[in-house]
Design an enzyme around this catalytic site. Structure first.
Site, PDB file in Angstrom:
ATOM      1  CB  CYS A 100     106.248 144.149  41.006  1.00  0.00           C
ATOM      2  SG  CYS A 100     107.704 143.530  41.726  1.00  0.00           S
ATOM      3  CG  ASP A 156     117.720 142.859  45.630  1.00  0.00           C
ATOM      4  OD1 ASP A 156     116.592 142.346  45.542  1.00  0.00           O
ATOM      5  OD2 ASP A 156     117.903 144.061  45.901  1.00  0.00           O
ATOM      6  NE  ARG A 197     108.836 144.462  45.775  1.00  0.00           N
ATOM      7  CZ  ARG A 197     109.918 144.989  45.221  1.00  0.00           C
ATOM      8  NH1 ARG A 197     110.112 144.874  43.934  1.00  0.00           N
ATOM      9  NH2 ARG A 197     110.797 145.644  45.957  1.00  0.00           N
ATOM     10  NE  ARG A 200     113.696 148.764  37.687  1.00  0.00           N
ATOM     11  CZ  ARG A 200     113.363 147.900  38.628  1.00  0.00           C
ATOM     12  NH1 ARG A 200     112.803 146.774  38.321  1.00  0.00           N
ATOM     13  NH2 ARG A 200     113.577 148.170  39.898  1.00  0.00           N
ATOM     14  CE  LYS A 242     117.761 149.019  41.851  1.00  0.00           C
ATOM     15  NZ  LYS A 242     116.522 149.104  42.647  1.00  0.00           N
ATOM     16  CG  ASN A 243     118.109 148.997  46.373  1.00  0.00           C
ATOM     17  OD1 ASN A 243     117.643 149.422  45.303  1.00  0.00           O
ATOM     18  ND2 ASN A 243     118.026 147.735  46.729  1.00  0.00           N
TER      19      ASN A 243
END
Ligand code: UD1
Length: 419
Positions: free
Chosen positions: A116, A302, A121, A394, A22-23
């Site tokens: 968030c 993460d 952030r 997500r 994803k990243n």
């Protein structure tokens, strides 16, 4: 609301292939905008963040087409500079269009990213880099407006090695005149992947051993075909699932080299992991860890909630020190409802292993926190009902399909308003 029903059923067994990263997908999709031509991105995960990014691209006048795991992106007809709208507001990575559109179009409007779940952030570093490249940046009520008649190479030093600010800097710098130097740039594998993609298109980018990035802009960029690496956080999720409920599994495409630190930590706990992706977990694992998260090559923030879930039933006392984000222990509250002993003080969590967790009704606080609760539930006694599946979607293509292939009892119930 969609929710998961998970019944702890003991050890996992089977083989699994990890989806594309994803990243890496998100900055690379933004990177398709810089320069003309069509890019084919293979192994592009079918997740909500990617689908939202494709929607944003379409709104900009970019033609995208998915066939199977590949997505083609034709940015020749781009006509819009505004990245506003609900899709852009709900994904933080829409900030990556700042550098890409400024470089390509000389002007951009993006929504102001709010606070968030995992912390405040800010995006000050992103804006600093754009200004250093010669852009004028206006922070308006709900959006950021940036413009530049001509970006020019510059030397910047990031206060912290921000992944997003580094990627934004790279995307704008490939369109700037002359050389840009980014000191204290992020070294995450996904940043390297963005550089590899742009170099394949014709960009000139070099990283010196001290981590500094040199980018020589305005090279002609062409079409290309690029395959994304497996997602190291998703791979880490399945390692932690094995650490929570034991068993013997194989991850066919484990990105071993990019996961050296988390794999070493899990090995210290007694998890067997070999280079071919064979994982053996005999419970209980050993806790007694002192772990600090940090930028790559440190332990990835993460994976912190996932390791937290695994430590709940590991023998002994452990401590996690979160140094990247300022509010990343929200999963602890949910894990405590399942019987975990976790004490959170500021950015430190002390965990005392218990013999087992029990099923409960819990809620995913965010994407990785949700995945951590899935892992905890797989190892718990009884049934867990987990709300907030939207967060998990997500970043995971189909967590039920993946875990079922390892023998787990996990099912998605869709469209229920109350649980
Ligand atoms: C990316 C990842 C995210 C991961 C994070 C850290 C993507 C899409 N997301 O997020 O999954 O958790 O890296 O590895 O790739 N900071 C500032 N000012 C800025 C920018 C960042 O102070 O302008 C701070 C942040 O508050 C945070 C730290 O820098 O404390 C690291 O954040 P950053 O590396 O920018 O994370 P993201 O790129 O948002």
């Amino acid at each position: 609301m969609n929710y998961l029903r998970i019944v702890g059923k003991g050890p996992l067994a089977g083989e699994i292939t990890v989806q594309g990263s994803k990243n890496a997908a998100l900055p690379i999709l933004a990177g398709c905008l810089v320069g003309e031509g069509t890019c084919l991105i293979e192994n592009c995960p079918r997740i909500r963040d990617v689908e939202d990014t494709l929607f944003i691209l379409n709104r900009l006048g970019v033609r995208t087409k998915r066939s199977g795991t590949a997505v083609s992106v034709d940015a020749s007809g781009i006509e819009n500079i505004s990245v506003c709208g609900p899709q852009a507001e709900r994904i933080r990575s829409s900030v990556l269009f700042l550098g890409a559109l400024l470089g390509r179009m000389g002007e951009v409007l993006i929504p102001l990213p709010g606070g968030c779940a995992i912390g405040s952030r800010p995006i000050d570093l992103h804006l600093e880099v754009m200004e250093a490249l010669g852009a004028r940046v206006f922070v308006e009520k709900e959006r950021i407006h940036a413009c530049a008649s001509n970006l020019r190479g510059c030397r910047v030093r990031l206060r912290v090695p921000s992944v997003g600010a580094t990627e934004n800097g790279i995307l704008a710098a490939v369109c700037a005149d002359g050389e840009t130097v980014i000191e204290n740039a992020a070294r995450e594998p996904e940043v390297e992947e963005l550089c590899r993609f742009l170099v394949l298109r014709g960009a000139k980018i070099l990283r010196t051993p001290d981590g500094t990035l040199h980018i020589w802009g305005k090279q002609p960029l062409s079409s290309t075909c690029f395959s994304l690496q497996p997602d190291r956080i998703v791979a880490g999720t399945y390692l932690c699932a094995a650490a929570c409920c034991g068993g013997q599994i194989r991850i066919r495409n484990l990105p071993f080299r990019e996961m050296e630190v988390p794999i070493e930590i899990l090995r210290t706990m007694g998890l067997g992991v070999d280079f071919d992706g064979n994982i053996r977990a005999e419970l209980p694992l050993k806790g007694m860890l002192q772990l600090t998260t940090g930028p790559y090559p440190g332990f990835p923030t993460d994976l912190q909630p996932l390791l937290l879930a695994a430590l709940c039933t590991a023998r002994g006392q452990s401590e996690i020190h979160e140094t990247v984000f300022d509010n990343r222990f929200m999963t602890a509250r949910q894990l405590r409802r399942m019987g975990a002993h976790i004490e959170v003080r500021g950015n430190r969590a002390a965990i005392t292993g218990v013999a087992f967790l029990h099923g409960e009704t819990v809620f995913a606080p965010d994407l990785r926190g949700g995945a951590a609760l899935v892992c905890a539930a797989l190892g718990a006694k009884g049934e867990t009902v987990l709300g907030g599946y939207e967060y998990i979607a997500r970043g995971y293509e189909n967590i039920c399909r993946d875990l079922k292939s390892l023998g787990a009892d996990i099912n998605l119930t869709e469209g229920v308003t109350d649980i």
